[in-house]
Design an enzyme around this catalytic site. Structure first.
Site, PDB file in Angstrom:
ATOM      1  N   ARG A  93      10.163  -2.105  13.397  1.00 37.89           N
ATOM      2  CA  ARG A  93       8.980  -1.914  14.214  1.00 37.89           C
ATOM      3  C   ARG A  93       8.835  -3.098  15.176  1.00 37.89           C
ATOM      4  NH1 ARG A  93       4.970  -0.293   9.204  1.00 37.89           N
ATOM      5  NH2 ARG A  93       5.644   1.875   8.974  1.00 37.89           N
ATOM      6  N   LYS A 132       0.839  -1.211   0.000  1.00 33.48           N
ATOM      7  CA  LYS A 132       0.000   0.000   0.000  1.00 33.48           C
ATOM      8  C   LYS A 132       0.875   1.264   0.000  1.00 33.48           C
ATOM      9  CE  LYS A 132      -2.355  -0.784   3.767  1.00 33.48           C
ATOM     10  NZ  LYS A 132      -1.673  -2.015   4.195  1.00 33.48           N
ATOM     11  N   ARG A 179      11.987  -6.036   7.029  1.00 31.99           N
ATOM     12  CA  ARG A 179      11.772  -4.604   6.782  1.00 31.99           C
ATOM     13  C   ARG A 179      12.435  -3.744   7.859  1.00 31.99           C
ATOM     14  NH1 ARG A 179       5.671  -2.766   5.868  1.00 31.99           N
ATOM     15  NH2 ARG A 179       5.493  -3.385   8.072  1.00 31.99           N
ATOM     16  N   ARG A 229      -1.474 -10.040  13.619  1.00 34.73           N
ATOM     17  CA  ARG A 229      -1.892  -8.928  12.764  1.00 34.73           C
ATOM     18  C   ARG A 229      -2.651  -9.437  11.541  1.00 34.73           C
ATOM     19  NH1 ARG A 229       3.350  -5.514  11.481  1.00 34.73           N
ATOM     20  NH2 ARG A 229       1.842  -4.123  10.483  1.00 34.73           N
ATOM     21  N   ARG A 241     -11.763  -0.021   9.233  1.00 29.41           N
ATOM     22  CA  ARG A 241     -11.163  -1.285   9.662  1.00 29.41           C
ATOM     23  C   ARG A 241     -12.217  -2.315  10.075  1.00 29.41           C
ATOM     24  NH1 ARG A 241      -5.665  -1.131  10.489  1.00 29.41           N
ATOM     25  NH2 ARG A 241      -4.681   0.923  10.577  1.00 29.41           N
TER      26      ARG A 241
END
Length: 332
Positions: free
Chosen positions: A277, A118, A232, A288, A193
């Site tokens: 993160r 995204k 990441r 998640r 959401r």
């Protein structure tokens, strides 16, 4: 301007031998008269000395008239172009106004699990359509900073340690989409959401005479996402994203275990340290993804009957993903 004696003598000889050649009919007649009267070479030179200022003045007058005509033509052309340009700009603005008023705005929701892309393709859609990508987090912070009515409510809730309600979030979105850059539409990222939020969004848009026109979901298998997410690294202040396999920073060094050395992970542009993160781990990712699927499927089912839901295979090369995104954006 000065003329030499030899040049004058040469001119007098030409006048004496050729009575019909002249600059103009007036000068030709005068020159012929001088020859016929048998004037001396001195007389010819005197004549030319007297005639030269008149000839020069005539030339200046002709040039001046020519320049004046040219200037007038240029001024007229510039004026016409200016008027034409103003008409074109007015027509363009009129078309934009009609488009904004009568055509449905591009109100888009971009879905995708963590690591689906995204953050890569959202900005490209922004550039293509000229509409902003709206993050609920960014809008919330901006509303609080601007101390809007809704922003003050959100600030009070956050200071009390509570969660911002759906009504407050929808109110923030309502205020934001009234800004000029949302005239032709916007992209929602991170909202809704839940199905309840989607229904609240629909109600708010209906009050504005609008509705969601496109829902795009970037699909990637869960097992592929683990590799993407866990590799990441982020530059916190800018949001630039790196990946140990697909887009490593220039400074990256690998240890004996094959994993990157944390101290070597630095931003290419600033040289500042990168970070991972806390939830970019395999164990956190499982939770998640489970939450994403449980929440997203009902929303997609909610919008599917309207024929506006498009799915994109995001598990391929970037050009292929973007090609499918472009196809999904078409109104046909």
């Amino acid at each position: 301007m000065f003329t030499s004696t030899s040049a004058l003598r040469l001119a007098s000889r030409r006048i004496a031998t050729t009575s019909t050649r002249s600059v103009s009919s007036a000068s030709s007649s005068t020159a012929t008269k001088v020859v016929k009267e048998g004037s001396s070479r001195y007389a010819n030179e005197e004549y030319l000395r007297k005639a030269l200022p008149l000839l020069l003045a005539s030339g200046v007058a002709i040039v001046g008239a020519s320049q004046l005509s040219s200037n007038n033509e240029t001024s007229t052309t510039t004026l016409c172009r200016s008027k034409s340009s103003n008409k074109v700009e007015a027509a363009i603005q009129q078309t934009k106004d009609k488009f904004a008023k009568y055509w449905p705005r591009n109100i888009m929701i971009l879905f995708g699990p963590p690591g689906a892309g995204k953050g890569t393709h959202g900005p490209k859609i922004e550039d293509l359509l000229g509409i902003p990508q709206l993050s609920t987090g960014d809008m919330l912070r901006a509303a609080v900073a601007a101390q809007t009515e809704v922003g003050k409510k959100a600030q009070a809730v956050m200071k009390a340690g509570g969660l911002v309600s759906d009504d407050i979030v929808v109110g923030i979105i309502r205020d934001r989409i009234k800004e000029d850059d949302c005239k032709f539409g916007f992209i929602l990222d991170g909202f809704p959401r839940t199905l309840v939020q989607a229904q609240a969004l629909d109600k708010m848009l209906a009050e504005e005479g609008a509705s969601v026109t496109k829902v795009i979901e970037l699909q990637v298998p869960d097992e592929v996402l683990e590799e993407r997410i866990c590799g990441r690294w982020i530059h916190k202040s800018s949001g630039r994203s790196y990946h140990v396999k697909f887009a490593p920073p220039k400074s990256m060094q690998v240890g004996d275990d094959g994993k990157p050395i944390a101290e070597s992970m630095k931003d290419d542009e600033t040289g500042e340290p990168l970070m991972q993160r806390p939830d970019d781990t395999a164990s956190a990712l499982v939770k998640r993804l489970q939450g994403y699927h449980n929440e997203t499927v009902p929303i997609l089912n909610h919008y599917s009957p309207n024929g506006i839901v498009k799915t994109v295979n995001a598990n391929q090369k970037m050009d292929g993903v973007w090609g499918e995104v472009l196809d999904s954006l078409s109104r046909k």
